[in-house]
Design a protein around this motif. Structure first.
Motif, PDB file in Angstrom:
ATOM      1  N   LEU A  11       0.841  -1.192   0.000  1.00 16.99           N
ATOM      2  CA  LEU A  11       0.000   0.000   0.000  1.00 16.99           C
ATOM      3  C   LEU A  11       0.876   1.241   0.000  1.00 16.99           C
ATOM      4  N   VAL A  12       0.586   2.151  -0.903  1.00 16.90           N
ATOM      5  CA  VAL A  12       1.350   3.387  -1.006  1.00 16.90           C
ATOM      6  C   VAL A  12       0.403   4.531  -1.329  1.00 16.90           C
ATOM      7  N   GLN A  13       0.743   5.712  -0.880  1.00 15.86           N
ATOM      8  CA  GLN A  13      -0.068   6.884  -1.171  1.00 15.86           C
ATOM      9  C   GLN A  13       0.190   7.392  -2.582  1.00 15.86           C
ATOM     10  N   ALA A  14      -0.812   8.028  -3.154  1.00 15.77           N
ATOM     11  CA  ALA A  14      -0.647   8.625  -4.473  1.00 15.77           C
ATOM     12  C   ALA A  14       0.543   9.572  -4.480  1.00 15.77           C
ATOM     13  N   GLY A  15       1.319   9.490  -5.551  1.00 15.20           N
ATOM     14  CA  GLY A  15       2.521  10.288  -5.664  1.00 15.20           C
ATOM     15  C   GLY A  15       3.762   9.601  -5.140  1.00 15.20           C
ATOM     16  N   GLY A  16       3.582   8.495  -4.457  1.00 16.81           N
ATOM     17  CA  GLY A  16       4.698   7.762  -3.902  1.00 16.81           C
ATOM     18  C   GLY A  16       5.323   6.813  -4.900  1.00 16.81           C
ATOM     19  N   SER A  17       6.274   6.027  -4.402  1.00 22.04           N
ATOM     20  CA  SER A  17       7.026   5.115  -5.252  1.00 22.04           C
ATOM     21  C   SER A  17       7.080   3.728  -4.640  1.00 22.04           C
ATOM     22  N   LEU A  18       7.210   2.749  -5.507  1.00 21.84           N
ATOM     23  CA  LEU A  18       7.428   1.370  -5.121  1.00 21.84           C
ATOM     24  C   LEU A  18       8.369   0.732  -6.121  1.00 21.84           C
ATOM     25  N   VAL A 117      -0.538  -4.312  -5.635  1.00 27.74           N
ATOM     26  CA  VAL A 117      -0.151  -2.915  -5.457  1.00 27.74           C
ATOM     27  C   VAL A 117      -1.419  -2.101  -5.292  1.00 27.74           C
ATOM     28  N   THR A 118      -1.518  -1.397  -4.187  1.00 25.10           N
ATOM     29  CA  THR A 118      -2.677  -0.566  -3.918  1.00 25.10           C
ATOM     30  C   THR A 118      -2.214   0.867  -3.681  1.00 25.10           C
ATOM     31  N   VAL A 119      -2.745   1.780  -4.459  1.00 23.33           N
ATOM     32  CA  VAL A 119      -2.387   3.191  -4.357  1.00 23.33           C
ATOM     33  C   VAL A 119      -3.593   3.945  -3.827  1.00 23.33           C
ATOM     34  N   SER A 120      -3.434   4.555  -2.691  1.00 24.09           N
ATOM     35  CA  SER A 120      -4.516   5.301  -2.067  1.00 24.09           C
ATOM     36  C   SER A 120      -4.411   6.777  -2.414  1.00 24.09           C
ATOM     37  N   SER A 121      -5.548   7.446  -2.415  1.00 22.34           N
ATOM     38  CA  SER A 121      -5.584   8.873  -2.707  1.00 22.34           C
ATOM     39  C   SER A 121      -5.577   9.709  -1.452  1.00 22.34           C
TER      40      SER A 121
END
Length: 121
Positions: A11-18, A117-121
């Motif tokens: 889980l990562v926030q929008a704008g982040g990287s993985l 991969v989950t991207v949260s806003s």
């Protein structure tokens, strides 16, 4: 006799990287090509990025400029660097590789089990 295992999802926030990793193990003579695919709920599996033995790369328009595929041939590893992540990038990501297990020009396509991969806003 060949196994691909993806890791690095989460889980990562929008704008982040993985960074996703794909490790190949087993009887491997040569890895001819590697591709990263993804599948979101209700959508078809799509090619995200691919790289050939010669180093040529191809990216989906939706990720071009944000994602980078790379390989470490000596270690049988492939990576997908994902920057500026968006909620629409949320999907299960799969690693696929064309691998020759004996000396020759032909290989088989192998797939990993996928990593979420989950991207949260």
């Amino acid at each position: 006799q060949v196994q691909l295992v993806e890791s690095g999802g989460g889980l990562v926030q929008a704008g982040g990287s993985l960074v996703l990793s794909c490790a190949a193990s087993g009887t491997i003579f040569n890895i001819n090509a590697v591709g990263w695919y993804r599948q979101a709920p209700g959508k078809q599996r799509e090619l995200v990025a691919e790289i050939t033995t010669g180093g040529a790369t191809n990216y989906a328009d939706s990720v071009k400029g944000r994602f980078t595929i790379s390989t470490d041939t000596a270690k049988n590893l492939a990576y997908l660097q994902m920057n500026s992540l968006k909620p629409e990038d949320t999907a299960v990501y799969y690693c696929s590789a064309n691998i020759a297990i004996v000396n020759g020009p032909f290989g088989y396509d192998y797939w990993g089990q996928g990593t979420q991969v989950t991207v949260s806003s």
